[in-house]
Design a protein around this motif. Structure first.
Motif, mmCIF file in Angstrom:
data_model
loop_
_atom_site.group_PDB
_atom_site.id
_atom_site.type_symbol
_atom_site.label_atom_id
_atom_site.label_comp_id
_atom_site.label_asym_id
_atom_site.label_seq_id
_atom_site.Cartn_x
_atom_site.Cartn_y
_atom_site.Cartn_z
ATOM 1 N N THR A 372 2.808 -2.577 19.052
ATOM 2 C CA THR A 372 3.531 -1.518 18.341
ATOM 3 C C THR A 372 3.940 -1.980 16.953
ATOM 4 N N ARG A 373 4.404 -3.196 16.846
ATOM 5 C CA ARG A 373 4.840 -3.698 15.540
ATOM 6 C C ARG A 373 3.662 -3.874 14.578
ATOM 7 N N ARG A 374 2.509 -4.219 15.100
ATOM 8 C CA ARG A 374 1.333 -4.327 14.220
ATOM 9 C C ARG A 374 0.920 -2.966 13.673
ATOM 10 N N LEU A 375 1.139 -1.916 14.444
ATOM 11 C CA LEU A 375 0.781 -0.581 13.972
ATOM 12 C C LEU A 375 1.619 -0.153 12.771
ATOM 13 N N ASP A 376 2.809 -0.724 12.619
ATOM 14 C CA ASP A 376 3.621 -0.379 11.445
ATOM 15 C C ASP A 376 2.935 -0.822 10.158
ATOM 16 N N ASP A 377 2.190 -1.924 10.207
ATOM 17 C CA ASP A 377 1.433 -2.352 9.026
ATOM 18 C C ASP A 377 0.353 -1.335 8.675
ATOM 19 N N VAL A 378 -0.240 -0.718 9.696
ATOM 20 C CA VAL A 378 -1.237 0.328 9.460
ATOM 21 C C VAL A 378 -0.597 1.503 8.732
ATOM 22 N N LEU A 379 0.597 1.907 9.184
ATOM 23 C CA LEU A 379 1.310 3.003 8.510
ATOM 24 C C LEU A 379 1.592 2.658 7.055
ATOM 25 N N ASP A 380 2.034 1.437 6.803
ATOM 26 C CA ASP A 380 2.375 1.041 5.430
ATOM 27 C C ASP A 380 1.150 1.117 4.521
ATOM 28 N N ARG A 381 0.006 0.631 4.999
ATOM 29 C CA ARG A 381 -1.185 0.606 4.145
ATOM 30 C C ARG A 381 -1.748 2.001 3.910
ATOM 31 N N LEU A 382 -1.753 2.814 4.958
ATOM 32 C CA LEU A 382 -2.255 4.176 4.784
ATOM 33 C C LEU A 382 -1.357 4.972 3.846
ATOM 34 N N ASN A 383 -0.047 4.819 3.982
ATOM 35 C CA ASN A 383 0.882 5.524 3.102
ATOM 36 C C ASN A 383 0.683 5.101 1.650
ATOM 37 N N GLU A 384 0.493 3.806 1.426
ATOM 38 C CA GLU A 384 0.261 3.317 0.064
ATOM 39 C C GLU A 384 -1.051 3.862 -0.500
ATOM 40 N N ALA A 385 -2.089 3.905 0.336
ATOM 41 C CA ALA A 385 -3.382 4.420 -0.119
ATOM 42 C C ALA A 385 -3.283 5.893 -0.494
ATOM 43 N N ILE A 386 -2.536 6.660 0.279
ATOM 44 C CA ILE A 386 -2.367 8.089 -0.022
ATOM 45 C C ILE A 386 -1.628 8.269 -1.341
ATOM 46 N N LYS A 387 -0.572 7.497 -1.560
ATOM 47 C CA LYS A 387 0.193 7.621 -2.803
ATOM 48 C C LYS A 387 -0.657 7.269 -4.023
ATOM 49 N N VAL A 388 -1.436 6.202 -3.919
ATOM 50 C CA VAL A 388 -2.296 5.806 -5.043
ATOM 51 C C VAL A 388 -3.354 6.875 -5.301
#
Length: 552
Positions: A372-388
């Motif tokens: 579960t904690r590793r999935l938070d890194d997935v959220l962070d990267r996808l959110n950053e990619a969307i913003k960029v």
């Protein structure tokens, strides 16, 4: 002979030419972008239909680079097969020659009329598409003006020894000429502009036919470089098959043409004595010859590319964006839809995190906590990619509705990412704490938490639905869940205080842990409401600016 001033004038005319080409491209993409992509997607069934679709779309866009980026994005996402995608690129390379053919005639007199007409369409047009088409007409007028200025600037210097020496050196070293023209085309993202510039040099006799043809070969090579650098993303070699395949066939074509150019130039000039028209004819003939050469062997060529660039067998990185197509950036309405689709993946990841936490509380599985904690890194990267990705959209190309949707996409992505932080840093930590201390919830307490997590998962799915449909009724239902979770927290607090009064330390510690979980579930639910419901309700004017009672 003021050479520095001439160079400044020349640079300005070239810049005007490039700006005109860009206005045509962006105007067409804004007016017909989604439809052009739909044409490509629907035509990629057979090689022949794909060829003509690529030709037609590129003739409208006036950019084989833009078409190449679109098709590369589709192929990289697995939407189309490699063979029809290669056929599209062959058609696109032919389509980009049509505007060069049209502009090879003396049509400079209509340039002011085109600019005036485009200006009226842009300023007086009520419909958005009319304004976009006005931009296209202005761009065509600017291109014609730039070409006329180039001829006027070059004319006084056509006998300059220095310029003659440079072009003679290029004629003597054709490989250098190809590299220079390819680099210029790559930098400008427009083979049309470079070929038109070469036509101007040839029209004034500054560049010999042989040198002009070699420069045209370089322009054709350079236009295949940008899809290689920009179109394919990620570490999967399969995504590079199409752009590299297109580049390789142009390298092979340039190599063969380079051998016969010294013999071909006199023949072309004998048929078409006008130098500018001869350059345009050679440009078209080269691309038609490549299409005729490669079209019959597309299947074995695609098989060769698959062997050279095999697909990765390992699982895809879940944090890698799947729908953020770079080719769609020039068409904001399509790009915003791609960003929204990518944002929905955040909801899927968050649901997996909630399920992982629920399993950890019910089954005491430490492995599920780590996952579960590793999935938070997935959220962070996808959110950053969307913003960029969203930040790369041109503000002037968006309507008010587009900007509102962009705000919704960003709000949804950021709130889902914040909800993931609560799951990672709070709920997962509480699950780990319970295991370390050997605490166990009562049957009633465990059932209550399971019911809340199930309700929270249902709210997450409702939030995703509201984000897609923008339905005010569903938004109201989701917003009402915030009050429901507030009541659940109040009930848990009262129960905790009651257990403290009973004076049982173990029960009190378990109750405190239970209360912390309830509070964090409430925080996650609040982020879901802010992600999807509040933007819709605010647009409907149904949100109050404050919960405080105002004095009369």
């Amino acid at each position: 002979m003021n050479v520095p001033l001439m160079l400044v004038d020349l640079a300005g005319s070239v810049a005007l030419l490039l700006w005109g080409v860009r206005m045509v491209q962006t105007g067409v993409q804004r007016a017909f972008g989604p439809r052009l992509r739909a044409v490509l997607a629907s035509a990629l069934r057979t090689r022949l239909s794909a060829f003509f679709a690529g030709l037609g779309v590129t003739a409208v866009l006036q950019s084989s680079t833009a078409t190449g980026l679109m098709v590369t994005g589709l192929a990289a996402g697995g939407v189309v097969e490699l063979v029809p995608a290669l056929a599209v690129m062959l058609g696109a390379n032919v389509g980009t020659t049509l505007i060069v053919q049209a502009l090879s005639f003396d049509v400079s007199r209509v340039a002011p009329a085109l600019v005036a007409l485009g200006f009226l369409m842009f300023r007086r047009g009520d419909a958005t598409r009319t304004r976009d088409l006005g931009r296209v007409v202005i761009g065509l007028g600017l291109m014609l003006m730039a070409l006329h200025q180039l001829l006027e600037i070059i004319t006084p210097y056509e006998t300059a020894p220095a310029l003659r020496s440079v072009l003679d050196a290029i004629s003597a070293e054709p490989l250098v000429a190809i590299v220079l023209a390819a680099a210029l085309t790559w930098a400008t993202h427009s083979s049309v502009a470079v070929v038109l510039l070469v036509m101007s040099l040839a029209a004034k006799g500054i560049a010999s036919p042989e040198a002009a043809f070699v420069l045209v070969l370089g322009a054709n090579l350079g236009t295949a470089i940008n899809p290689v650098l920009e179109g394919a993303t990620g570490d999967d070699p399969a995504t590079r098959r199409l752009p590299l395949g297109n580049l390789l066939n142009r390298v092979l074509g340039c190599a063969m043409a380079l051998v016969i150019v010294p013999y071909l130039a006199p023949l072309v000039m004998a048929v078409e004595p006008h130098a500018a028209r001869a350059v345009a004819d050679f440009h078209t003939a080269f691309n038609l010859a490549l299409a005729v050469l490669f079209f019959p062997v597309l299947h074995p060529y695609a098989a060769l590319l698959r062997r050279l660039l095999p697909a990765r067998l390992d699982q895809a990185d879940p944090s890698r964006p799947m729908y953020l197509d770079k080719a769609a950036i020039e068409t904001p309405v399509v790009a915003i839809g791609a960003a929204a689709r990518e944002a929905l993946r955040l909801a899927d990841v968050l649901e997996a995190m909630l399920q992982g936490v629920q399993d950890a509380f019910e089954q005491g599985d430490r492995k599920r906590i780590a996952e579960t904690r590793r999935l938070d890194d997935v959220l962070d990267r996808l959110n950053e990619a969307i913003k960029v990705y969203v930040a790369s959209l041109e503000a002037e190309a968006m309507t008010d509705a587009d900007r509102r949707r962009v705000d919704q996409v960003l709000a949804f992505a950021m709130n889902i990412e914040h909800a993931g932080d609560v799951v990672d840093k709070n709920l997962a930590a509480l699950a780990s704490k319970r295991l370390k201390r050997g605490l166990a919830f009562s049957r009633e307490g465990q059932a209550e938490l399971s019911a809340m997590m199930g309700r929270l998962t249902a709210n997450l799915r409702t939030a995703a639905s509201v984000f897609v449909t923008e339905d005010p009724r569903a938004a109201r239902l989701l917003a009402a869940e915030k009050e429901a979770f507030r009541d659940l927290e109040a009930a848990a607090t009262q129960a905790h205080v009651a257990r403290l009064r009973e004076g049982l330390p173990e029960t009190a510690e378990t109750s405190a842990l239970h209360l912390d979980v309830v509070r964090d579930l409430k925080r996650v639910n609040a982020h879901l409401v802010e992600a999807a419901a509040y933007p819709i309700l605010q647009a409907q004017g149904e949100l109050l600016p404050t919960r405080l009672r105002t004095e009369d």
